[in-house]
Write a protein that holds these residues in place. Structure first.
Motif, PDB file in Angstrom:
ATOM      1  N   LYS A 173     -16.308 -30.020   2.499  1.00 22.66           N
ATOM      2  CA  LYS A 173     -16.911 -28.723   2.213  1.00 22.66           C
ATOM      3  C   LYS A 173     -15.831 -27.638   2.282  1.00 22.66           C
ATOM      4  N   HIS A 200     -19.800 -32.631   8.102  1.00 16.35           N
ATOM      5  CA  HIS A 200     -19.533 -33.403   9.323  1.00 16.35           C
ATOM      6  C   HIS A 200     -20.755 -33.441  10.261  1.00 16.35           C
ATOM      7  N   TYR A 201     -21.725 -32.526  10.060  1.00 10.28           N
ATOM      8  CA  TYR A 201     -22.935 -32.596  10.894  1.00 10.28           C
ATOM      9  C   TYR A 201     -23.673 -33.922  10.698  1.00 10.28           C
ATOM     10  N   LYS A 219     -22.720 -36.666  13.103  1.00  5.83           N
ATOM     11  CA  LYS A 219     -23.022 -36.532  14.541  1.00  5.83           C
ATOM     12  C   LYS A 219     -24.173 -37.470  14.888  1.00  5.83           C
ATOM     13  N   GLU A 261     -22.489 -20.750  18.301  1.00  2.86           N
ATOM     14  CA  GLU A 261     -21.114 -21.070  18.707  1.00  2.86           C
ATOM     15  C   GLU A 261     -20.620 -19.977  19.642  1.00  2.86           C
ATOM     16  N   ARG A 311      -8.841 -18.585  11.737  1.00  2.54           N
ATOM     17  CA  ARG A 311      -9.332 -18.724  10.366  1.00  2.54           C
ATOM     18  C   ARG A 311      -9.911 -17.420   9.803  1.00  2.54           C
ATOM     19  N   ASP A 319     -20.813 -20.614   5.475  1.00  2.00           N
ATOM     20  CA  ASP A 319     -20.065 -21.508   6.364  1.00  2.00           C
ATOM     21  C   ASP A 319     -20.991 -22.480   7.103  1.00  2.00           C
ATOM     22  N   ILE A 320     -22.191 -22.040   7.443  1.00  2.00           N
ATOM     23  CA  ILE A 320     -23.069 -22.872   8.279  1.00  2.00           C
ATOM     24  C   ILE A 320     -24.461 -23.074   7.661  1.00  2.00           C
ATOM     25  N   HIS A 367     -24.675 -27.074   6.995  1.00  2.00           N
ATOM     26  CA  HIS A 367     -25.110 -27.738   8.224  1.00  2.00           C
ATOM     27  C   HIS A 367     -26.590 -27.489   8.519  1.00  2.00           C
ATOM     28  N   LYS A 416     -21.474 -16.746  15.551  1.00  2.00           N
ATOM     29  CA  LYS A 416     -20.259 -16.981  16.328  1.00  2.00           C
ATOM     30  C   LYS A 416     -20.231 -16.008  17.484  1.00  2.00           C
ATOM     31  N   ARG A 475     -22.377 -22.432  23.377  1.00  2.00           N
ATOM     32  CA  ARG A 475     -22.417 -23.329  22.224  1.00  2.00           C
ATOM     33  C   ARG A 475     -23.698 -24.155  22.341  1.00  2.00           C
ATOM     34  N   GLN A 492     -26.069 -30.623  20.206  1.00  2.00           N
ATOM     35  CA  GLN A 492     -24.853 -30.481  21.002  1.00  2.00           C
ATOM     36  C   GLN A 492     -24.906 -29.184  21.792  1.00  2.00           C
TER      37      GLN A 492
END
Ligand code: BG6
Length: 521
Positions: free
Chosen positions: A180, A210-211, A214, A248, A255, A267-268, A272, A372, A377, A411
């Motif tokens: 992504k 990547h989620y 998990k 987060e 970045r 981004d999210i 995700h 963020k 988290r 998480q």
């Protein structure tokens, strides 16, 4: 298919605790070995390769998950030699290394060159042929695009031009793994797909979110479909609303420049959040194979009501963090971060209210928030159930009773918690909420594999279940498009929140407008 078919197929549950499992419970999937193959990483000298891909690969190697007939070529613009690349790789050996990674690294090769240059791909093809002859990689290829996204199409095109989009003689597959972001809006996602599809077929393309790697995201499927007690109440008749939180405590770190072009929505939320949401709310799949699951995910995404721009403005909050204190430390505001404009309008927080227009979820509000520099988290999904139709306790006796809630903690402290009402000991019949808690770490003390390990192994094994199909990507962009448009027009006004809190007050108002409250993660 491999993949999710083996969710929950581990060893015995200990009869004494009911929850403790042995380490081999987490191993059957990772015990799978891909066919012989050569892996090519484009962007091999970059951050993603260094932080995620190569360390995950090193873990797989140390665990014995890769065939001996495995070889790797790094390609990047940095002017490194084979030996310099190997030296970087050696430093990534896991602390518990038994030496297997370093032995393999000795055979790694590196191609320094421009991605648009024929010479780069000519050299690569030569090395790959050499691998087939000397290392037994059997003509099979996996190409991993870990470059900046602007180069994805060009690299795929050059691979095709040099015949690398097909397996070499004797081989069975040539696959393309793509990171992504998949575009920055619907139009650019379609353009990207068009250029990837000119070079590779959809079934050769493995898009990573990547989620999906998990364990606890996959556990959503186990919870729902390996049990009979949850599914009957997983619908509008019992669920009052759903909350998805991706919080987060980190800021944008180094970045800032990238984040200025992304923001929390791209981004999210587009990736995700939509992935977690679709697994949580989709219908039971006819099979746990790649298309069985992805068909249901995309069906769910198609049922999400797409707001018009006005509705988007009223149902969405966008925020940006200001300086504050987090875990006892002073942290800068977003506009003070490196690479960020002092007058930036980029959102670092989004909260929204969505509706899913299908038989199961009609009328059930779905509240999503991500940000963020929040207090902690925490990624979780909560099903908040309806109140009983009638409470036979006098108001005061039930004032500490919250709605029953099932929370999937993705998480950290992975697990599942069910909160429900219980009688408080004593002569009065007072009731209050208590929690029943399942902890992944306690039940499976062996730990879980990193998301990248799982996804790399799946891509190398050809199991596409956890990868994102192009129709999912497009549909997720369709959902966020009107919100993107509203943001571009400066609506809703940017709300500010202090770093270390739980986001802007406007987000509380959004959910309170519906008579509900955000849960404390
Ligand atoms: C990435 C985003 O996709 O996910 C990052 O680009 C974010 O901004 C990260 O920090 C969060 O991932 P995780 O696994 O830490 O929840």
């Amino acid at each position: 298919m491999a993949g999710l078919a083996s969710v929950g197929s581990g060893g015995d549950t200990s009869p004494s605790t009911g929850f403790t499992a042995t380490v081999h419970d987490i191993d059957p999937d990772l015990g799978r070995r891909p066919e012989p193959l050569a892996l090519v990483i484009f962007g091999a000298s970059g951050d993603l390769a260094h932080r995620k891909i190569l360390p995950a690969l090193a873990q797989l190697v140390e665990r014995g998950s890769l065939n001996d007939q495995f070889a790797l070529v790094g390609v990047a613009r940095s002017d490194w030699t084979d030996e310099e690349f190997r030296e970087m790789c050696r430093k990534l050996a896991p602390p518990s290394s038994n030496g297997a990674w370093n032995r393999l690294v000795d055979r790694f090769r590196y191609v320094a060159g421009d991605y648009g240059d024929d010479a780069t791909f000519g050299r690569l093809a030569e090395i790959l042929d050499g691998f087939d002859a000397e290392s037994g990689t059997a003509g099979n290829r996996v190409y991993y695009l870990a470059t900046i996204p602007a180069l994805f199409g060009a690299v795929a095109g050059s691979l095709a031009k040099h015949g690398c989009n097909r397996p070499a003689p004797g081989g069975d597959f040539a696959r393309l793994v793509v990171e992504k972001p998949f575009g920055s809006d619907l139009a650019s996602a379609k353009d990207l797909d068009a250029s990837l599809h000119e070079a590779f077929r959809e079934d050769q393309i493995f898009r990573i979110d990547h989620y999906m790697g998990k364990e606890t995201v996959q556990n959503v499927l186990a919870l729902r479909f390996a049990n009979s007690i949850f599914e009957p109440i997983w619908n509008r008749r019992y669920v009052d609303h759903v909350q998805v939180t991706v919080a987060e405590s980190l800021g944008v770190e180094h970045r800032g420049g990238f984040y200025e072009t992304a923001g929390a929505l791209r981004d999210i939320v587009q990736n995700h959040v939509m992935q977690v949401l679709s697994l949580t709310l989709m219908e039971p799949p006819s099979s746990m194979d790649a298309d069985g699951i992805r068909d249901e995910k995309v069906k769910l995404l198609r049922s999400v009501l797409i707001p018009d721009t006005d509705e988007a403005v009223n149902n969405v909050v966008r925020g940006q963090y200001q300086r504050g204190t987090l875990h006892g430390e002073d942290v800068p505001g977003y506009r003070e971060e490196d690479g960020v404009s002092p007058s930036s309008q980029t959102e670092t927080y989004v909260a929204m209210h969505l509706l899913v227009d299908n038989w199961r979820w009609a009328g059930v509000p779905i509240y999503v928030r991500t940000g963020k520099r929040l207090a902690d988290r925490a990624t979780e999904v909560s099903m908040v159930f309806q109140r009983p139709p009638h409470l036979p306790f006098a108001g005061k006796l039930a004032r500490d009773l919250r709605p029953d809630t099932l929370t999937l903690r993705i998480q950290p402290d992975e697990g599942i918690a069910l909160s429900f009402g219980a009688k408080v000991p004593g002569p009065a019949f007072r009731v209050r909420s208590v929690a029943m808690d399942f902890s992944y770490a306690e039940a499976f003390p062996g730990g879980t594999a990193d998301a990248y390990e799982r996804l790399l192994l799946d891509a190398m094994s050809g199991d596409a279940t956890l990868f994102i199909r192009s129709d999912e990507v497009d549909q997720a962009w369709e959902i966020v498009a009107p919100i993107q448009q509203a943001f571009l027009e400066g609506e809703p006004p940017l709300a500010h929140y202090r770093a270390g809190g739980w986001g802007p007050i406007e987000a509380d108002r959004l959910i309170e407008g519906g008579g509900r409250q955000w849960r404390n993660p």
